[in-house]
Write a protein that holds these residues in place. Sequence first.
Motif, PDB file in Angstrom:
ATOM      1  N   TYR A   1       0.834  -1.203   0.000  1.00 17.44           N
ATOM      2  CA  TYR A   1       0.000   0.000   0.000  1.00 17.44           C
ATOM      3  C   TYR A   1       0.870   1.255   0.000  1.00 17.44           C
ATOM      4  O   TYR A   1       0.617   2.200  -0.758  1.00 17.44           O
ATOM      5  CB  TYR A   1      -0.947   0.008   1.203  1.00 17.44           C
ATOM      6  N   LYS A   2       1.904   1.272   0.826  1.00 19.87           N
ATOM      7  CA  LYS A   2       2.785   2.436   0.898  1.00 19.87           C
ATOM      8  C   LYS A   2       3.574   2.609  -0.402  1.00 19.87           C
ATOM      9  O   LYS A   2       3.755   3.734  -0.870  1.00 19.87           O
ATOM     10  CB  LYS A   2       3.736   2.306   2.086  1.00 19.87           C
ATOM     11  N   ALA A   3       4.023   1.517  -0.983  1.00 19.18           N
ATOM     12  CA  ALA A   3       4.814   1.588  -2.218  1.00 19.18           C
ATOM     13  C   ALA A   3       3.997   2.101  -3.395  1.00 19.18           C
ATOM     14  O   ALA A   3       4.532   2.763  -4.283  1.00 19.18           O
ATOM     15  CB  ALA A   3       5.397   0.218  -2.551  1.00 19.18           C
ATOM     16  N   THR A   4       2.716   1.811  -3.414  1.00 22.20           N
ATOM     17  CA  THR A   4       1.889   2.199  -4.560  1.00 22.20           C
ATOM     18  C   THR A   4       1.331   3.620  -4.447  1.00 22.20           C
ATOM     19  O   THR A   4       0.734   4.113  -5.406  1.00 22.20           O
ATOM     20  CB  THR A   4       0.731   1.199  -4.772  1.00 22.20           C
ATOM     21  N   ILE A   5       1.549   4.280  -3.334  1.00 21.42           N
ATOM     22  CA  ILE A   5       1.065   5.651  -3.166  1.00 21.42           C
ATOM     23  C   ILE A   5       1.657   6.571  -4.235  1.00 21.42           C
ATOM     24  O   ILE A   5       0.972   7.457  -4.747  1.00 21.42           O
ATOM     25  CB  ILE A   5       1.371   6.177  -1.747  1.00 21.42           C
ATOM     26  N   GLY A   6       2.917   6.348  -4.592  1.00 18.40           N
ATOM     27  CA  GLY A   6       3.581   7.220  -5.554  1.00 18.40           C
ATOM     28  C   GLY A   6       3.377   6.854  -7.014  1.00 18.40           C
ATOM     29  O   GLY A   6       3.981   7.478  -7.889  1.00 18.40           O
ATOM     30  N   PHE A   7       2.554   5.863  -7.299  1.00 14.12           N
ATOM     31  CA  PHE A   7       2.308   5.467  -8.685  1.00 14.12           C
ATOM     32  C   PHE A   7       1.533   6.576  -9.404  1.00 14.12           C
ATOM     33  O   PHE A   7       0.822   7.354  -8.778  1.00 14.12           O
ATOM     34  CB  PHE A   7       1.501   4.167  -8.740  1.00 14.12           C
ATOM     35  N   PRO A   8       1.618   6.620 -10.727  1.00 10.95           N
ATOM     36  CA  PRO A   8       0.861   7.621 -11.479  1.00 10.95           C
ATOM     37  C   PRO A   8      -0.648   7.493 -11.246  1.00 10.95           C
ATOM     38  O   PRO A   8      -1.166   6.386 -11.064  1.00 10.95           O
ATOM     39  CB  PRO A   8       1.196   7.307 -12.943  1.00 10.95           C
ATOM     40  N   GLU A   9      -1.328   8.625 -11.272  1.00  6.82           N
ATOM     41  CA  GLU A   9      -2.775   8.668 -11.047  1.00  6.82           C
ATOM     42  C   GLU A   9      -3.536   7.765 -12.013  1.00  6.82           C
ATOM     43  O   GLU A   9      -4.536   7.141 -11.647  1.00  6.82           O
ATOM     44  CB  GLU A   9      -3.276  10.113 -11.169  1.00  6.82           C
ATOM     45  N   GLU A  10      -3.047   7.657 -13.254  1.00 10.08           N
ATOM     46  CA  GLU A  10      -3.772   6.838 -14.239  1.00 10.08           C
ATOM     47  C   GLU A  10      -3.744   5.347 -13.890  1.00 10.08           C
ATOM     48  O   GLU A  10      -4.492   4.560 -14.461  1.00 10.08           O
ATOM     49  CB  GLU A  10      -3.247   7.058 -15.662  1.00 10.08           C
ATOM     50  N   GLU A  11      -2.897   4.959 -12.945  1.00  8.10           N
ATOM     51  CA  GLU A  11      -2.850   3.552 -12.504  1.00  8.10           C
ATOM     52  C   GLU A  11      -3.779   3.267 -11.326  1.00  8.10           C
ATOM     53  O   GLU A  11      -3.810   2.154 -10.821  1.00  8.10           O
ATOM     54  CB  GLU A  11      -1.414   3.163 -12.131  1.00  8.10           C
TER      55      GLU A  11
END
Length: 119
Positions: free
Chosen positions: A21-31
């Motif tokens: 969950y913490k790692a995916t916070i910085g993923f692009p909004e389109e993801e």
Amino acid sequence: MRNFKELEIWQQSHQLVIKIYKATIGFPEEEKYGLISQMRRSASSIPMNIAEGCGRGSDKELRRFCEIAMGSASELEYQLILSEELAYISKESYESLNSDLLVVKKRLNVFIQFLRRSS
């Protein structure tokens, strides 16, 4: 019926979910509805299936749910590879998360083998 919270494999897989969950916070909004959602679902499916299996009546059913959890772990393994190759996570983050995931998969495999022998 087992208390899933007492199982080390559940505790470790739960910690992995938090890291994902913490790692995916910085993923692009389109993801948001793509890879983020898929990774979080795959990761959380591991301890969820262990917990559900513990609520069932037999070791055979628990083993079946642990096997489903293993499938989710394999799915997450690929999603981590994809995330690193798309540069959504750093190589260091990938290596750390993948290492944690491999520990979960190995321990889950040992638990499945134990359940197979006991039933």
